[in-house]
Scaffold this motif. Structure first.
Motif, short mmCIF file in Angstrom:
data_model
loop_
_atom_site.label_atom_id
_atom_site.label_comp_id
_atom_site.label_asym_id
_atom_site.label_seq_id
_atom_site.Cartn_x
_atom_site.Cartn_y
_atom_site.Cartn_z
N LYS A 95 0.84 -1.21 0.00
CA LYS A 95 0.00 0.00 0.00
C LYS A 95 0.88 1.26 0.00
O LYS A 95 0.62 2.20 -0.75
N ASP A 96 1.90 1.28 0.83
CA ASP A 96 2.80 2.44 0.88
C ASP A 96 3.60 2.61 -0.41
O ASP A 96 3.80 3.73 -0.88
N ILE A 97 4.04 1.50 -0.98
CA ILE A 97 4.78 1.58 -2.25
C ILE A 97 3.87 2.14 -3.35
O ILE A 97 4.29 3.01 -4.12
N GLU A 98 2.64 1.68 -3.38
CA GLU A 98 1.69 2.17 -4.39
C GLU A 98 1.37 3.65 -4.18
O GLU A 98 1.26 4.41 -5.14
N LYS A 99 1.20 4.07 -2.93
CA LYS A 99 0.96 5.50 -2.66
C LYS A 99 2.14 6.33 -3.14
O LYS A 99 1.96 7.40 -3.75
N GLY A 100 3.34 5.85 -2.88
CA GLY A 100 4.53 6.56 -3.33
C GLY A 100 4.62 6.62 -4.85
O GLY A 100 4.93 7.66 -5.42
N LEU A 101 4.32 5.51 -5.50
CA LEU A 101 4.34 5.47 -6.96
C LEU A 101 3.33 6.46 -7.54
O LEU A 101 3.65 7.23 -8.45
N ASN A 102 2.12 6.45 -7.01
CA ASN A 102 1.09 7.38 -7.50
C ASN A 102 1.50 8.83 -7.31
O ASN A 102 1.28 9.66 -8.19
N ARG A 103 2.11 9.11 -6.19
CA ARG A 103 2.56 10.49 -5.92
C ARG A 103 3.68 10.89 -6.88
O ARG A 103 3.70 12.01 -7.39
N MET A 104 4.63 10.00 -7.13
CA MET A 104 5.73 10.30 -8.04
C MET A 104 5.21 10.58 -9.45
O MET A 104 5.66 11.52 -10.11
N VAL A 105 4.27 9.78 -9.91
CA VAL A 105 3.68 10.00 -11.23
C VAL A 105 2.93 11.32 -11.25
O VAL A 105 3.02 12.08 -12.21
N GLU A 106 2.21 11.62 -10.17
CA GLU A 106 1.45 12.87 -10.08
C GLU A 106 2.37 14.10 -10.15
O GLU A 106 2.08 15.05 -10.86
N ILE A 107 3.47 14.09 -9.43
CA ILE A 107 4.31 15.28 -9.35
C ILE A 107 5.36 15.38 -10.46
O ILE A 107 5.78 16.49 -10.79
N PHE A 108 5.78 14.24 -11.01
CA PHE A 108 6.83 14.27 -12.03
C PHE A 108 6.36 13.82 -13.41
O PHE A 108 7.06 14.05 -14.40
N ASN A 109 5.23 13.15 -13.48
CA ASN A 109 4.68 12.69 -14.75
C ASN A 109 5.74 11.99 -15.56
O ASN A 109 6.38 11.06 -15.07
N LYS A 110 5.99 12.42 -16.79
CA LYS A 110 6.96 11.75 -17.68
C LYS A 110 8.40 11.96 -17.23
O LYS A 110 9.31 11.29 -17.72
#
Length: 118
Positions: A95-110
């Motif tokens: 769950k924490d890894i997925e939250k981190g992944l979602n946040r990274m995609v949200e803030i850095f995108n490509k």
């Protein structure tokens, strides 16, 4: 031709401070690639802005990867600190890894390099 490749990995990145600025400026000046291990739940808006801007300008010099979620220690042993490990079950860690992944995609995108540093 035998060519050596060097890069730097800077972990625990989440704010702009003297340490960040020193490494950041050195690597850009010397054209040394750097991988930033970003703590997704702690990163500040000003750091997000500078990393995205720099990645656009120097795409081959910097990468932002996920370094955990919030860099919280879940072990009672203070000599070995772990956010991920045997003290937490699989679902909690996932769950924490997925939250981190979602946040990274949200803030850095490509600009996000999909890699994980526990």
């Amino acid at each position: 031709m035998n060519r050596k490749i060097v890069f730097i990995r800077d972990d625990d990145v989440y704010k702009i401070d003297k340490s960040f600025i020193n490494i950041f400026e050195f690597c850009l000046k010397k054209e040394v690639p750097i991988i930033y291990g970003v703590i997704p739940n702690k990163i500040t808006p000003d750091l997000i802005k500078i990393l995205n801007k720099t990645k656009k300008k120097y795409p081959r010099l910097i990468d932002m990867v996920q370094h955990g979620w919030q860099h919280k220690n879940y072990t009672p042993d203070l000599t070995n600190k772990f956010e991920f490990g045997a003290t937490r079950n699989y679902q909690q860690q996932k769950k924490d890894i997925e939250k981190g992944l979602n946040r990274m995609v949200e803030i850095f995108n490509k600009n996000f390099t999909p890699a994980f540093i526990p």
